[in-house]
Design a protein around this motif. Structure first.
Motif, short mmCIF file in Angstrom:
data_model
loop_
_atom_site.label_atom_id
_atom_site.label_comp_id
_atom_site.label_asym_id
_atom_site.label_seq_id
_atom_site.Cartn_x
_atom_site.Cartn_y
_atom_site.Cartn_z
N ARG A 20 -124.44 49.41 -38.99
CA ARG A 20 -125.92 48.74 -38.54
C ARG A 20 -126.19 47.51 -37.99
NH1 ARG A 20 -130.03 51.79 -43.30
NH2 ARG A 20 -128.59 53.49 -43.68
N LEU A 21 -125.48 46.66 -38.77
CA LEU A 21 -125.72 45.21 -37.96
C LEU A 21 -125.11 45.17 -36.83
CD1 LEU A 21 -127.03 42.50 -38.69
CD2 LEU A 21 -125.13 41.96 -40.26
N TYR A 22 -123.87 45.59 -36.61
CA TYR A 22 -122.83 45.56 -35.16
C TYR A 22 -123.84 46.39 -34.37
CZ TYR A 22 -119.50 46.95 -31.84
OH TYR A 22 -118.98 47.06 -30.62
N TRP A 54 -132.15 53.51 -37.94
CA TRP A 54 -131.56 52.37 -38.61
C TRP A 54 -131.15 51.10 -38.05
CZ3 TRP A 54 -127.36 56.20 -40.76
CH2 TRP A 54 -127.60 57.37 -41.55
N VAL A 55 -130.63 51.41 -36.76
CA VAL A 55 -130.35 50.51 -35.77
C VAL A 55 -131.45 49.56 -35.47
CG1 VAL A 55 -129.24 49.71 -33.60
CG2 VAL A 55 -128.11 51.44 -35.01
N PHE A 56 -132.73 50.31 -35.22
CA PHE A 56 -133.86 49.75 -34.54
C PHE A 56 -134.51 48.72 -35.98
CE2 PHE A 56 -138.46 49.48 -33.12
CZ PHE A 56 -138.01 48.83 -32.01
N GLU A 57 -134.26 49.31 -36.89
CA GLU A 57 -134.59 48.53 -38.29
C GLU A 57 -134.08 47.45 -38.34
OE1 GLU A 57 -134.56 48.36 -43.02
OE2 GLU A 57 -134.06 50.21 -42.00
N PHE A 58 -132.72 47.21 -38.23
CA PHE A 58 -131.94 45.88 -38.56
C PHE A 58 -132.29 45.05 -37.38
CE2 PHE A 58 -129.92 47.61 -42.20
CZ PHE A 58 -128.94 46.96 -42.39
N MET A 59 -132.58 45.60 -36.10
CA MET A 59 -132.79 44.87 -35.19
C MET A 59 -134.33 43.94 -35.35
SD MET A 59 -133.70 45.73 -31.01
CE MET A 59 -135.47 45.69 -31.51
#
Length: 190
Positions: A20-22, A54-59
């Motif tokens: 997710r962070l990547y 998930w990616v947008f949340e981590f961003m």
């Protein structure tokens, strides 16, 4: 990277923090990918939609101000998200926005988050509070409603009503967060 290529890349996103962070960093470093990520996120019936969420949340967790150019798109579409694994990160982003907006420190969210955005977030959070969904979105939603409710005199009475009504039938996690929120509301009102 095209939307199709990003869609293919999202197949590699899993529950691991590392993945997710990547991909969050990939999007942060390539801001032109944000609208494409949102297009995928708001294709709400697609199995890849939660991965985009998930990616947008981590961003947003890494830098909430990266959402500013997309607040209209985000708030216009959040009510459409219905897959449980996409709902949680979307409501978490609402909580992040509410925390930034009500923060004591100055930030760009305070200027960018307008009344329409807040009303859409409040409406979506209330929708998740009254449905039979999972506890995590309800917990994020009640925190969001508490924070944004400071500016709307009708929010607290509605929130208290829902929390008190559902208290006995919900999980321990719901009860714990509800107790905190009810205590804070009582303190604000007195």
């Amino acid at each position: 990277m095209t939307t199709t290529q990003l869609y293919q890349e999202l197949n590699y996103v899993n529950h691991s923090r590392e993945k997710r962070l990547y991909y969050a960093n990939l999007v942060i470093n390539n801001p032109n990918l944000v609208p494409k990520l949102l297009d995928i996120l708001f294709t709400v019936d697609d199995k890849i939609s939660p991965r985009a969420a998930w990616v947008f949340e981590f961003m947003c967790s890494k830098d909430i101000e990266t959402i500013i150019p997309y607040l209209d798109t985000f708030t216009e579409n959040i009510h459409k998200v219905h897959i449980d694994s996409a709902v949680r990160p979307v409501i978490k982003i609402c909580e992040l926005l509410a925390k930034a907006y009500t923060s004591k420190t100055d930030n760009k969210i305070k200027k960018a988050l307008n009344a329409v955005h807040k009303e859409r977030i409040i409406e979506t959070c209330f929708d998740h509070m009254i449905n039979n969904g999972k506890v995590a979105p309800k917990a994020y939603g009640m925190t969001t409603l508490y924070l944004l409710g400071k500016s709307y005199d009708w929010v607290y009475p509605e929130l208290v009503l829902i929390l008190e009504r559902d208290f006995q039938i919900q999980s321990a996690a719901f009860k714990a967060r509800a107790k905190q929120i009810l205590k804070k509301i009582k303190k604000v009102r007195s």
